[in-house]
Design an enzyme around this catalytic site. Structure first.
Site, PDB file in Angstrom:
ATOM      1  N   ASN A 245       5.065   8.086   4.202  1.00 26.37           N
ATOM      2  CA  ASN A 245       5.988   7.042   3.749  1.00 26.37           C
ATOM      3  C   ASN A 245       5.560   6.678   2.329  1.00 26.37           C
ATOM      4  O   ASN A 245       4.537   6.037   2.139  1.00 26.37           O
ATOM      5  CB  ASN A 245       5.894   5.822   4.679  1.00 26.37           C
ATOM      6  CG  ASN A 245       6.681   4.629   4.148  1.00 26.37           C
ATOM      7  OD1 ASN A 245       7.459   4.761   3.190  1.00 26.37           O
ATOM      8  ND2 ASN A 245       6.488   3.470   4.755  1.00 26.37           N
ATOM      9  N   TRP A 246       6.357   7.125   1.392  1.00 28.97           N
ATOM     10  CA  TRP A 246       5.965   6.922  -0.013  1.00 28.97           C
ATOM     11  C   TRP A 246       6.171   5.487  -0.482  1.00 28.97           C
ATOM     12  O   TRP A 246       5.708   5.112  -1.541  1.00 28.97           O
ATOM     13  CB  TRP A 246       6.744   7.890  -0.905  1.00 28.97           C
ATOM     14  CG  TRP A 246       6.212   9.290  -0.893  1.00 28.97           C
ATOM     15  CD1 TRP A 246       5.224   9.808  -0.097  1.00 28.97           C
ATOM     16  CD2 TRP A 246       6.632  10.367  -1.745  1.00 28.97           C
ATOM     17  NE1 TRP A 246       5.011  11.118  -0.400  1.00 28.97           N
ATOM     18  CE2 TRP A 246       5.855  11.496  -1.395  1.00 28.97           C
ATOM     19  CE3 TRP A 246       7.592  10.489  -2.750  1.00 28.97           C
ATOM     20  CZ2 TRP A 246       6.011  12.729  -2.043  1.00 28.97           C
ATOM     21  CZ3 TRP A 246       7.755  11.717  -3.387  1.00 28.97           C
ATOM     22  CH2 TRP A 246       6.966  12.814  -3.041  1.00 28.97           C
ATOM     23  N   LYS A 247       6.932   4.708   0.278  1.00 29.84           N
ATOM     24  CA  LYS A 247       7.254   3.328  -0.141  1.00 29.84           C
ATOM     25  C   LYS A 247       7.889   3.364  -1.541  1.00 29.84           C
ATOM     26  O   LYS A 247       8.594   4.311  -1.847  1.00 29.84           O
ATOM     27  CB  LYS A 247       6.001   2.456  -0.057  1.00 29.84           C
ATOM     28  CG  LYS A 247       5.315   2.588   1.313  1.00 29.84           C
ATOM     29  CD  LYS A 247       4.276   1.556   1.589  1.00 29.84           C
ATOM     30  CE  LYS A 247       3.704   1.792   2.988  1.00 29.84           C
ATOM     31  NZ  LYS A 247       2.743   0.760   3.396  1.00 29.84           N
TER      32      LYS A 247
ATOM     33  N   HIS B 112      10.430  -1.067   9.159  1.00 28.33           N
ATOM     34  CA  HIS B 112       9.044  -1.134   8.653  1.00 28.33           C
ATOM     35  C   HIS B 112       8.667  -2.605   8.455  1.00 28.33           C
ATOM     36  O   HIS B 112       9.508  -3.414   8.065  1.00 28.33           O
ATOM     37  CB  HIS B 112       8.938  -0.362   7.338  1.00 28.33           C
ATOM     38  CG  HIS B 112       7.514  -0.160   6.918  1.00 28.33           C
ATOM     39  ND1 HIS B 112       6.790  -1.146   6.296  1.00 28.33           N
ATOM     40  CD2 HIS B 112       6.683   0.895   7.068  1.00 28.33           C
ATOM     41  CE1 HIS B 112       5.559  -0.693   6.066  1.00 28.33           C
ATOM     42  NE2 HIS B 112       5.468   0.535   6.531  1.00 28.33           N
TER      43      HIS B 112
ATOM     44  N   GLU C  93       7.188  -4.057   6.166  1.00 23.92           N
ATOM     45  CA  GLU C  93       7.475  -4.583   4.816  1.00 23.92           C
ATOM     46  C   GLU C  93       8.935  -4.998   4.695  1.00 23.92           C
ATOM     47  O   GLU C  93       9.257  -5.976   4.018  1.00 23.92           O
ATOM     48  CB  GLU C  93       7.090  -3.525   3.761  1.00 23.92           C
ATOM     49  CG  GLU C  93       5.570  -3.416   3.628  1.00 23.92           C
ATOM     50  CD  GLU C  93       5.068  -2.037   3.252  1.00 23.92           C
ATOM     51  OE1 GLU C  93       5.858  -1.200   2.769  1.00 23.92           O
ATOM     52  OE2 GLU C  93       3.863  -1.788   3.449  1.00 23.92           O
TER      53      GLU C  93
ATOM     54  N   GLU D 258       2.526   0.389  13.972  1.00 23.69           N
ATOM     55  CA  GLU D 258       1.841   0.055  12.730  1.00 23.69           C
ATOM     56  C   GLU D 258       1.356  -1.399  12.772  1.00 23.69           C
ATOM     57  O   GLU D 258       2.125  -2.317  12.433  1.00 23.69           O
ATOM     58  CB  GLU D 258       2.785   0.231  11.540  1.00 23.69           C
ATOM     59  CG  GLU D 258       3.290   1.644  11.363  1.00 23.69           C
ATOM     60  CD  GLU D 258       3.591   1.961   9.899  1.00 23.69           C
ATOM     61  OE1 GLU D 258       3.070   2.966   9.418  1.00 23.69           O
ATOM     62  OE2 GLU D 258       4.313   1.192   9.253  1.00 23.69           O
TER      63      GLU D 258
ATOM     64  N   GLY E   1      -2.205  -0.720   4.446  1.00 23.04           N
ATOM     65  CA  GLY E   1      -2.624  -0.861   3.050  1.00 23.04           C
ATOM     66  C   GLY E   1      -3.897  -1.678   2.873  1.00 23.04           C
ATOM     67  O   GLY E   1      -4.246  -2.063   1.763  1.00 23.04           O
TER      68      GLY E   1
ATOM     69  N   SER F 154      -3.461   2.650   7.354  1.00 24.14           N
ATOM     70  CA  SER F 154      -4.702   3.187   6.782  1.00 24.14           C
ATOM     71  C   SER F 154      -5.190   4.450   7.494  1.00 24.14           C
ATOM     72  O   SER F 154      -6.387   4.641   7.684  1.00 24.14           O
ATOM     73  CB  SER F 154      -5.803   2.120   6.760  1.00 24.14           C
ATOM     74  OG  SER F 154      -5.383   1.008   5.972  1.00 24.14           O
TER      75      SER F 154
HETATM   76  P1  13P Z   1      -1.058   2.823   4.629  1.00 20.99           P
HETATM   77  O1  13P Z   1      -1.336   4.189   5.180  1.00 20.99           O
HETATM   78  O2  13P Z   1      -1.091   2.770   3.130  1.00 20.99           O
HETATM   79  O3  13P Z   1      -1.894   1.779   5.278  1.00 20.99           O
HETATM   80  O4  13P Z   1       0.469   2.474   5.008  1.00 20.99           O
HETATM   81  C1  13P Z   1       0.874   2.630   6.315  1.00 20.99           C
HETATM   82  C2  13P Z   1       2.342   2.444   6.363  1.00 20.99           C
HETATM   83  O5  13P Z   1       2.852   1.357   6.172  1.00 20.99           O
HETATM   84  C3  13P Z   1       3.163   3.619   6.645  1.00 20.99           C
HETATM   85  O6  13P Z   1       4.481   3.264   6.915  1.00 20.99           O
END
Ligand code: 13P
Length: 257
Positions: A13-15, A99, A101, A171, A177, A217
């Protein structure tokens, strides 16, 4: 992982990272190091403006392209939004829905998540449905109930025959993160509770066919242990998926017979 009944899927997931140019560069680099992925499927979810570039750049690799969001209406006066049919037409196979976020910063409720799941399935793509508890919820001991509620709400109205296309990503919000990963036991416990919820809704045969990922993570040095858990069928990876060498190291951990 349990490949007898379901796919193992490693998804990045590149966000909100990488331009179209950087997308092409990533694909070039990945091509030089990606193994033959016989034992797992690989997905890269990119910002919507980079989807066309990604579909083209990853064309010769066994990498499916995913989107990070979608709007649930078919078409119409929704300035700035992107429909499931638009994504499908570009060659998108997976869409991340719900997600944390998006729930946290963009006000996505369980009901919106449910509408998006239905729209993605209707268009013939696979939703990657994200669920997860906050640190406060974990500490007060309501994780299992909270996750069950999120899963049930997201799947409302999804018929059993479409469940094979659904991926659930567990998640924990406190692990995203932060560099703080859930232990393998914590991941295993929640992923197995998610399967139990699906079993209660659809029965054992459907429940065992659904891929349940862990995200938060996940890194080359903890991927193998997380993936060794029977109900952890892959990963949804943020930070480590932005670097081809780290992404490949996680793919290698999953791509074992
Ligand atoms: P990280 O791997 O950077 O913790 O992010 C996880 C995430 O939100 C994947 O959707």
């Amino acid at each position: 992982m349990n490949r007898r009944y379901r796919k193992t899927i490693i998804a990045g997931n590149w966000k909100m990272n990488k331009t179209a140019t950087e997308t092409r560069q990533f694909a070039e680099e990945l091509k030089t190091m990606l193994p033959k992925t016989k034992w797992c499927d690989v997905v890269v979810c990119v910002p919507s403006v980079n989807i066309s570039a990604a579909v083209k750049a990853f064309k010769d690799m066994r990498v499916a392209i995913g989107a990070e969001n979608v709007y649930y209406e078919k078409s119409g006066a929704f300035t700035g939004e992107v429909s499931a049919d638009m994504l499908k037409d570009l060659g998108v196979k997976y869409v991340i829905v719900g997600h944390s976020e998006r729930r946290q910063y963009f006000g996505e409720t369980d009901s919106i998540v449910n509408k998006k799941v239905l729209a993605v399935l209707e268009a013939g793509m696979s939703p990657i449905i994200c669920v997860g508890e906050s640190l406060e919820q974990r500490e007060t001991g309501v994780t299992t109930e909270w996750i069950a509620l999120q899963v049930k709400s997201a799947l409302a109205g999804v018929p059993a025959e479409k469940m094979r296309k659904c991926v659930i990503a567990y998640e924990p919000i406190w692990a995203i993160g932060t560099g703080r990963t859930a232990t393998a036991e914590q991941a295993a416990e929640v992923c197995s509770s998610i399967r139990a919820t699906i079993r209660s809704l659809y029965g054992a045969r459907v429940a065992r066919s659904v891929t349940i990922q862990y995200g938060g993570s996940m890194k080359p040095d903890n991927a193998a242990e997380l993936l060794a858990q029977g109900d952890v069928d892959g990963g949804l990876i943020g930070g480590a998926a932005l670097k081809p060498d780290q992404f490949v190291a996680i793919i290698n951990a999953a791509n074992q017979e």
